[in-house]
Motif scaffolding. Sequence first.
Motif, PDB file in Angstrom:
ATOM      1  N   ILE A  86       0.850  -1.192   0.000  1.00 56.53           N
ATOM      2  CA  ILE A  86       0.000   0.000   0.000  1.00 56.53           C
ATOM      3  C   ILE A  86       0.888   1.245   0.000  1.00 56.53           C
ATOM      4  CG2 ILE A  86      -1.931  -1.108   1.164  1.00 56.53           C
ATOM      5  CD1 ILE A  86      -0.997   0.198   3.766  1.00 56.53           C
ATOM      6  N   PRO A  87       0.409   2.369  -0.558  1.00 55.39           N
ATOM      7  CA  PRO A  87       1.239   3.579  -0.605  1.00 55.39           C
ATOM      8  C   PRO A  87       1.440   4.239   0.747  1.00 55.39           C
ATOM      9  CG  PRO A  87      -0.485   3.619  -2.296  1.00 55.39           C
ATOM     10  CD  PRO A  87      -0.804   2.506  -1.367  1.00 55.39           C
ATOM     11  N   ASN A  88       0.506   4.070   1.681  1.00 59.59           N
ATOM     12  CA  ASN A  88       0.596   4.715   2.989  1.00 59.59           C
ATOM     13  C   ASN A  88       1.498   3.886   3.905  1.00 59.59           C
ATOM     14  OD1 ASN A  88       0.259   6.020   5.412  1.00 59.59           O
ATOM     15  ND2 ASN A  88      -1.971   6.026   5.365  1.00 59.59           N
ATOM     16  N   ALA A  89       2.744   4.337   4.050  1.00 58.56           N
ATOM     17  CA  ALA A  89       3.698   3.574   4.849  1.00 58.56           C
ATOM     18  C   ALA A  89       3.320   3.552   6.324  1.00 58.56           C
ATOM     19  CB  ALA A  89       5.101   4.158   4.683  1.00 58.56           C
ATOM     20  N   VAL A  90       2.650   4.605   6.802  1.00 63.32           N
ATOM     21  CA  VAL A  90       2.254   4.640   8.210  1.00 63.32           C
ATOM     22  C   VAL A  90       1.261   3.511   8.515  1.00 63.32           C
ATOM     23  CG1 VAL A  90       1.128   6.011   9.996  1.00 63.32           C
ATOM     24  CG2 VAL A  90       2.686   7.105   8.393  1.00 63.32           C
ATOM     25  N   SER A  91       0.249   3.352   7.656  1.00 66.66           N
ATOM     26  CA  SER A  91      -0.697   2.256   7.843  1.00 66.66           C
ATOM     27  C   SER A  91      -0.001   0.908   7.718  1.00 66.66           C
ATOM     28  CB  SER A  91      -1.838   2.357   6.825  1.00 66.66           C
ATOM     29  OG  SER A  91      -2.657   3.470   7.087  1.00 66.66           O
ATOM     30  N   GLY A  92       0.984   0.827   6.817  1.00 64.02           N
ATOM     31  CA  GLY A  92       1.736  -0.416   6.680  1.00 64.02           C
ATOM     32  C   GLY A  92       2.467  -0.787   7.959  1.00 64.02           C
ATOM     33  N   ILE A  93       3.040   0.220   8.635  1.00 67.21           N
ATOM     34  CA  ILE A  93       3.745  -0.042   9.892  1.00 67.21           C
ATOM     35  C   ILE A  93       2.757  -0.412  11.001  1.00 67.21           C
ATOM     36  CG2 ILE A  93       5.121   1.028  11.710  1.00 67.21           C
ATOM     37  CD1 ILE A  93       6.483   2.678   9.505  1.00 67.21           C
ATOM     38  N   ILE A  94       1.657   0.350  11.103  1.00 67.34           N
ATOM     39  CA  ILE A  94       0.709   0.137  12.203  1.00 67.34           C
ATOM     40  C   ILE A  94       0.020  -1.211  12.093  1.00 67.34           C
ATOM     41  CG2 ILE A  94      -1.474   0.950  13.184  1.00 67.34           C
ATOM     42  CD1 ILE A  94      -0.597   3.772  12.531  1.00 67.34           C
ATOM     43  N   PHE A  95      -0.390  -1.573  10.871  1.00 64.45           N
ATOM     44  CA  PHE A  95      -1.204  -2.781  10.702  1.00 64.45           C
ATOM     45  C   PHE A  95      -0.422  -3.981  10.170  1.00 64.45           C
ATOM     46  CE2 PHE A  95      -4.510   0.588  10.292  1.00 64.45           C
ATOM     47  CZ  PHE A  95      -5.231   0.249  11.410  1.00 64.45           C
ATOM     48  N   ARG A  96       0.906  -3.847  10.041  1.00 67.06           N
ATOM     49  CA  ARG A  96       1.680  -4.994   9.590  1.00 67.06           C
ATOM     50  C   ARG A  96       2.964  -5.153  10.407  1.00 67.06           C
ATOM     51  NH1 ARG A  96       5.405  -7.020   5.900  1.00 67.06           N
ATOM     52  NH2 ARG A  96       4.685  -8.883   4.785  1.00 67.06           N
ATOM     53  N   ASN A  97       3.855  -4.182  10.316  1.00 66.98           N
ATOM     54  CA  ASN A  97       5.128  -4.293  11.010  1.00 66.98           C
ATOM     55  C   ASN A  97       4.970  -4.266  12.529  1.00 66.98           C
ATOM     56  OD1 ASN A  97       5.488  -3.107   8.267  1.00 66.98           O
ATOM     57  ND2 ASN A  97       7.643  -3.382   8.727  1.00 66.98           N
ATOM     58  N   ARG A  98       4.014  -3.470  13.030  1.00 69.13           N
ATOM     59  CA  ARG A  98       3.809  -3.349  14.474  1.00 69.13           C
ATOM     60  C   ARG A  98       2.374  -3.723  14.836  1.00 69.13           C
ATOM     61  NH1 ARG A  98       8.040  -0.951  16.903  1.00 69.13           N
ATOM     62  NH2 ARG A  98       6.804  -0.608  18.775  1.00 69.13           N
ATOM     63  N   LEU A  99       1.910  -4.802  14.258  1.00 68.33           N
ATOM     64  CA  LEU A  99       0.531  -5.221  14.483  1.00 68.33           C
ATOM     65  C   LEU A  99       0.299  -5.646  15.936  1.00 68.33           C
ATOM     66  CD1 LEU A  99      -2.254  -5.693  13.321  1.00 68.33           C
ATOM     67  CD2 LEU A  99      -1.509  -7.939  12.513  1.00 68.33           C
ATOM     68  N   TYR A 100       1.335  -6.196  16.587  1.00 64.16           N
ATOM     69  CA  TYR A 100       1.199  -6.532  18.003  1.00 64.16           C
ATOM     70  C   TYR A 100       0.807  -5.292  18.814  1.00 64.16           C
ATOM     71  CZ  TYR A 100       3.150 -11.267  17.711  1.00 64.16           C
ATOM     72  OH  TYR A 100       3.343 -12.598  17.441  1.00 64.16           O
TER      73      TYR A 100
END
Length: 220
Positions: free
Chosen positions: A41-55
Amino acid sequence: MKWLYIVAGIALFGKFLFIANPALDLPDISIVEAVVQDSGIPNAVSGIIFRNRLYDTIFEVVVFTIAIMGANFLLANEKPSSTVYNFTDQPSIVLARLGATIAALVSIELGIRGHLSPGGGFAAGVAGGTAIGLVAITSSPEWMQGIYQRWQAATWEKISVLVFIVLAVINLSGVELPHGEMGALISGGFIPLFNLLVAVKVALGSWAVILIFIRYRGLL
């Protein structure tokens, strides 16, 4: 023992001042580009919140739920307020409801397209809660409570939390939906669903807190 702590503190401070940190051997790629590539996805912030830091996001949702339950628990034994303060003049009512309409539209936009542009589920939920709050200060408490109960908002709030946790556990276990085309509305795997669930949770949770404070405090 006190002098040992002082010496250790001075030594640590000296380390920060005079000993350089070793250089990290990072690959020649932007971190933002790597997050976008991994999440789809283009929104890197959402990528971090909902993937990289999903815990972290799971527990943030749980903490928000506990906060709402805590507000209800702490005020449950208090006497409801006999006076409710809200707008009574027509210009203020018109402006507040116009602002509520705009906030509601922004909430829908951020909830649906938050993974493609700045925004996301939390921002969408805050915008939705703002819209509800603006309507609440221009309407009767009985009317707001009636709508809340008629649409079973409390039940939907709990369902959104449970579905979010279940999908998050599935995603953390290694199962992912197809990422789809970069920039498309349906892309990023589970991330659009996470956005919508968090938006529903935060908006409905804000509605519950607003009703609690209107009932027991007479104001927002």
